[in-house]
Every structure is written in C-alpha cells, then in structure tokens.
Design an enzyme around this catalytic site. Structure first.
Site, PDB file in Angstrom:
ATOM      1  NE  ARG A 165      -3.325  -2.174   3.128  1.00 48.10           N
ATOM      2  CZ  ARG A 165      -4.408  -2.748   2.628  1.00 48.10           C
ATOM      3  NH1 ARG A 165      -5.015  -2.178   1.599  1.00 48.10           N
ATOM      4  NH2 ARG A 165      -4.883  -3.876   3.128  1.00 48.10           N
TER       5      ARG A 165
ATOM      6  CG  HIS B 230       1.562  -8.569   4.180  1.00 50.88           C
ATOM      7  ND1 HIS B 230       1.936  -8.677   5.510  1.00 50.88           N
ATOM      8  CD2 HIS B 230       0.673  -7.542   4.132  1.00 50.88           C
ATOM      9  CE1 HIS B 230       1.297  -7.770   6.230  1.00 50.88           C
ATOM     10  NE2 HIS B 230       0.520  -7.076   5.419  1.00 50.88           N
TER      11      HIS B 230
ATOM     12  CG  HIS C  47       0.746  -1.781  11.225  1.00 51.65           C
ATOM     13  ND1 HIS C  47       1.718  -1.900  10.262  1.00 51.65           N
ATOM     14  CD2 HIS C  47      -0.363  -2.364  10.705  1.00 51.65           C
ATOM     15  CE1 HIS C  47       1.219  -2.507   9.198  1.00 51.65           C
ATOM     16  NE2 HIS C  47      -0.040  -2.813   9.446  1.00 51.65           N
TER      17      HIS C  47
END
Length: 669
Positions: free
Chosen positions: A368, A428, A582
């Site tokens: 992202r 990822h 996170h």
C-alpha cells in the site's frame, strides 16, 4: 489439551473494536479525538461485515461444514456475532448521541437540524442544494415499470413514500445520497448539517406535485471479497479488474436503517434486498458515523485534539550533508515510526538511491502507498535515469486494488520492471534493496520493515524498520527478490524467516527452544493478531513447561491466558491509542542469547501459509536495546491498556500511556 482452549476469532475481532469504542467513551480522551474514535469504530465495523461476516455467512449458506478453532459451527457463530455486533452498535449510537454530541455542542461544534437554522442559513443551504446537489440527484420510482434499483454497498439512501394529493395508493421511491459530496454541509464555523437532512427537506423538488408521506435513511453492506483463479488467468490485472467490477454486486450482508423506520418500509427493503431480518440493524440517531472524520478534520479546535506532533529525524540521520549510505555503513539503524520521521529515513533512502549515480539497481515491494507517493516518484526517476528498477506490486491488497493497478501501470510506463509476486500468494513483505557501486565492490543496502511504504500512514501507524548494510541480510533479500521475480526453489536464508515456507517453522522452532529451557525461558511477541492454532498450542506448551510468555496483541487473540494447568504463565495485553499499533516484534530468550526478530508477518494462518512475509533477525546491540526498552515499556505493571482474562473478557487497566512516553522521548532527543 482442553477443547475450549481457543476463543472465537470473530468475537475476538469485535472485542478489538469494542476497545476502540472504549476510547471514544472515555471522558479523559480529548473531545474531537472521541469523535475520531467513533468514526474509526464505524469504518472498522463496515470492513468486518464486508469481509469477515460475509465469509462466515457464505460458509453457512453453502453448507460448508467448516468450524473454527473453537469448534463452533457457522450458524452458531453467526448468531453470536450478530448479537455482539448489535450490542456494540447500540453502544456506539448512545456514545455519540448522549455523550459526545452534547459535549461537542457545548464546545460550539454542532451537527444541527434544519428546524434550528435561521432563515438566512436555510436560504444559503437552499442555494447550495440547487447548485451542488439537485443536479446530481436521481429519484428512482419502484413500480411494475420500474424495478427496485441496485443499491451500492455503503451508500446512504432515502426510502421515500409519496402519494398523489388527489388520491391514489402510496408509492415507493429511492433517492441515493451522492458519494462524491461531503457527508456534512457546512452551515458556519463549527456548524454542520447532515447532507441527507438537507436533501430530505427538498424532496418536494425531486417529486413535484406529490405529497411526501414519509422518508427514512438506510444503508446496505455487501460482500466485498474478491476471488481470482490465478493459475487459470494469464493476465492478472485483467482478471482482477473483472473481479473488482463484480464486487460491486456482491450479496447484501447487512441492512442499516433509521431507528424510526415504519414496518411497511422496512418490510419492503427486506423483501427487495433479500436480506434476513437478523441482518437488520436499527441505528439510534445519526447513521454512518464514519462521517465524523470530516468534523474532526474541519473543526479548527486544537485544544480539543491531541497536541500536534512532528516526527523527529533519527539521531543518526540528522547530518543532512552526509550520504545516508555512509551512515548505514557505520551500523544498522532501527527506525520506530511515527516517532522517527519516515520522510527523512525510508523516503530519503529511496530518493537518494534514485539520484545517486553510483546506485545501479533498486528493488522494492509495494503493498500500500499514498495517492501522491514520493516513493513511486523516486522509483520513476530512478528508471528514467537508467537504473534497474524492480517493483513487486501487490495488486490484491484488499480495498487498495484499483490504486495499486494504477501504480503498476505508472511504473511500467516509466520503464520499471513490475511483477506481481508468486501465483496464489499475496506479497505482504516490506523489503527494499539498493545495489551501489563502491570502488571495486557492489554493496547492498536493505530496508526490512513491519509497515507499508506509505508516507501518510507512517505518521499514524506505529511500525519498526531496519536499515542495514549487513552482507548476510543483503544476500537474503537479493535471493528473496530473485524468487519473487523468477523461478526456483526456496533458498536457505541466513538472517530472514520467509513465509510461506519458513516463518511458521521458524517460530515453532524458536518457541520449542524456549520450552526446553523451562523457567529459564522467555517468549515475548508484539503483533496485530494471534490466531494460528499451531502457534497458540506451542505457546500453551511453553507455559506448561514454565516459560514466561508475554504477548502484546492489538487485535484478534484466540489464546486464553491465565488458565490453571494450561496458560498460567501467559499474559496478554492490548495497547490502543493515538497511533495504530502495527509493528510485529518477537523475542526469544533472555540476556545476551536472546533473539529478536521483526517483520511483516502476523500470527495468522493467512500470513504464515498464504503470503510472502519476511522477518529479519536484529543483531545490532543498540537496536536490541531499543526493542528491549519498547517491550518493557508496553509490559510494565504501571502501563495502561487492556488485559485479557481467562474468561475471554478484556479489562481496561489504568496507567501510563506507552505511546505518550515514546512521544515525550522522541521530542526530547
């Protein structure tokens, strides 16, 4: 081990969102921050229904006999989830209507109703309606000649009942609230009116000559999962674009309606949308509170928000005249965002690489990134300058698919080599590699992180990243990129654990090594989610052997801590606050022999078995001290947060805010 040793993962996710709601309910939270947490809760719940609830519902509807680790069948889980979600929705509405909204009004920030506006204010909003709303509104009748219209997911809609004043039956129509207009119309400084109310008072303009009998707001949530048969489709981008177009038409999984809706209108919506009555949620007060983000952003009231914070440049990177590569050669740099600036560290790393004539190649993963990404700009500049640029773009990143397709094409047009990773796996991992010519040698510089290469979320998310010139990390990252872009068997890595082959086995081996040490062992993890059954069972075994196990879990956790004979030596804490926790950090062992790892992988089956993830072992003494201090801060007895009990209930614990301590330290160094 006992059959009831796992908590239900869907209920655990709802418990996480309940902890977000608790921050909104807390009077000690600054007022506009309370409004922000209400918006975050609403957005989180939308995604839960679009993905997690939708998947559970589909398993039940298709008759799949799949059960979770807690062994509950899908139908039972649906009932429990629906009940729990209903409780939270009610709490959410009460928190806004009875707590936050009156306090906002007392502070001069008002979500007004039409009847309370002056004639002048109504006149200005009337002009606004005619100029900005009326041209884009489309009233849609429902009758034998006009079938019930398609209702797009998460759109706000007015169900309108009208009749001819000269007689005749009641007629049904729908008016969609445009998604490209602000959720609230500004009346004046600090004063707003919901856009649906402004449209509602002007329904006579949309149905001229008709009498408006009643109108009610409603909202539909649809299944948003995307399924792609990558082994069948040769062009992944075309296949993904086709599936994204289909996602708009996923089946409804939730119907939200205004609390005062009449039985007749509700029955019409249930029938036409083909939803179960159990999936109907009556919303007390203002619906779709995700719109409170607008109020938070537009209200210029800094005294009602957290104090402003500017991320600080890492102390090792403050010499702006010195090349970042020279600094990294002196030793590893552990970055802790948002306390350490992303723009003067990771972004600078990529930008200097793009501009440095001695840099020959840049390789990076993108999961992202922001809409105006300086990272992408730097990669484009590097390709334009003739460097070899390889970008692994994960076009299947949920809800960022369209944006990532756009970035992939932009990078391809600039001459970058763009690949989409391995068939059947999401990439990822957060890794970047820079190859630089230095005299007679080529030196490799790497970044391995826990967060995305996203300058905006790097100011909001808590993450770690390691900048290193260690040869063994450079070799590992090079081999990982070669695997992502080419063919070959998974290599043996030196300082990396790489999923899907190596992270699960690596973590289990590290846990087992501590289990064999008994009471001399120590396991600490800081993750977003902990739900993998094998890892949880291994942690139970470690606890039964006497190992101390400390877990900091932001979101889902299916492990039961503190159960006699099973998990007495396990404690679970959750920290939520101004920044979204996170990072994924792992510690195994005590003292000089302790191993520290960080990276992208959560302790979930999808991360361990269905994604390309990378954890890097941290060996630099200064970096290890930073990680040790962080973990001690979060686990300290005096630290605040939420502690999980053996009954699966999270209890709020008063104490010092670890984020505030880190903020204070960042601004004083």
């Amino acid at each position: 081990m006992p059959d009831d040793r796992f908590l239900n993962r869907e209920l655990s996710w709802l418990d996480f969102n309940a902890r977000v709601l608790a921050l909104a309910e807390d009077p000690a939270t600054p007022l506009l921050e309370r409004a922000k947490f209400l918006a975050i809760f609403a957005t989180n719940l939308d995604e839960f229904f679009m993905v997690r609830f939708a998947a559970l519902q589909r398993r039940w509807q298709t008759g799949l006999p799949l059960r979770g680790a807690d062994r509950k069948p899908p139908r039972q889980q649906l009932g429990l989830v629906t009940a729990r979600a209903g409780e939270l929705v009610a709490r959410h509405g009460v928190c806004f209507e009875e707590q936050v909204r009156p306090l906002l009004e007392a502070a001069g920030i008002v979500v007004d109703s039409w009847s309370k506006l002056s004639e002048d204010e109504q006149g200005r909003l009337h002009e606004y309606f005619l100029e900005h709303l009326f041209p884009v509104l489309t009233p849609l009748a429902v009758d034998p000649a006009h079938p019930f219209p398609y209702i797009s997911g998460l759109s706000l809609n007015l169900a309108v009942v009208i009749r001819d004043p000269d007689g005749g039956p009641h007629l049904f129509a729908r008016v969609k609230i445009p998604a490209n207009v602000p959720r609230f119309c500004t009346v004046g400084p600090g004063r707003f009116i919901a856009v649906e109310e402004l449209i509602a008072v002007h329904l006579g303009r949309l149905f001229p000559g008709m009498s408006i009998v009643e109108h009610h707001l409603f909202r539909v949530t649809r299944n948003a999962e995307v399924e792609i048969e990558e082994d069948r489709d040769e062009d992944l981008l075309q296949a993904l674009e086709r599936e994204l177009a289909r996602r708009r038409f996923g089946p409804p999984v939730r119907l939200e309606v205004a609390d005062g809706i009449t039985t007749e209108v509700l029955e019409t919506l249930i029938r036409e949308l083909d939803v179960d009555e159990r999936d109907v949620y009556r919303i007390p007060g203002l619906p779709d509170l995700s719109g409170l983000w607008q109020v938070y952003q537009e209200a210029d009231r800094p005294e009602l928000k957290e104090p402003s914070f500017v991320p600080q440049t890492h102390p090792r990177l403050r010499d702006g005249e010195r090349s970042i590569f020279s600094v990294i050669r002196d030793g590893d740099i552990l970055l802790h965002h948002p306390y350490h600036s992303f723009s003067t560290s990771v972004q600078r790393f990529i930008e200097q690489a793009a501009a440095d004539p001695r840099v020959l190649a840049i390789k990076q993963t993108l999961y992202r990134t922001s809409g105006d990404s300086p990272i992408v700009d730097a990669l484009v500049d590097a390709a334009t300058a003739g460097k070899q640029v390889v970008v692994v773009v994960e076009v299947k990143a949920r809800f960022d698919e369209w944006a990532n397709i756009g970035w992939a094409r932009t990078l391809e047009r600039a001459g970058c080599h763009v690949v989409y990773g391995l068939v059947g796996l999401k990439t990822h991992a957060k890794i970047a590699l820079v190859v630089r010519e230095e005299g007679a040698v080529l030196r490799r510089y790497c970044h391995v992180g826990t967060g995305n290469y996203h300058p905006k979320t790097a100011r909001l998310y808590e993450d770690f990243g390691l900048l290193t010139a260690a040869p063994e990390v450079g070799e590992d990252v090079t081999e990982l990129f070669n695997r992502l872009t080419g063919y070959g068997r998974p290599p043996s890595y030196r300082r990396l654990l790489v999923a899907p082959e190596g992270v699960r086995g690596g973590l289990l081996d590290l846990i087992d090594a501590q289990t064999r040490r008994g009471r001399r062992g120590l396991i600490q993890m800081k993750v977003n989610s902990l739900v993998d059954e094998d890892i949880v069972d291994a942690l139970y075994a470690a606890s039964r052997a006497g190992v101390q196990v400390d877990l900091v879990v932001r979101g889902m956790c299916t492990l039961r801590p503190g159960v006699p004979g099973l998990s007495e030596r396990i404690r679970v804490r959750s920290v939520l606050g101004r920044f979204l926790e996170h990072s994924r950090v792992f510690r195994f062992g005590q003292g000089a022999v302790a191993q520290w790892w960080l990276g992208s992988a959560d302790v979930m089956r999808r991360n361990l078995d269905q994604r390309v993830e990378a954890l890097v072992r941290v060996t630099d003494a200064t970096a290890v001290q930073q990680l040790t201090a962080m973990m001690e801060l979060y686990l300290a007895d005096e630290a605040g947060g939420f502690d999980l009990g053996p009954d699966g209930v999270w209890a709020r614990k008063a104490g010092q805010d670890p984020q505030l301590v880190l903020l204070t330290g960042a601004t004083t160094t």
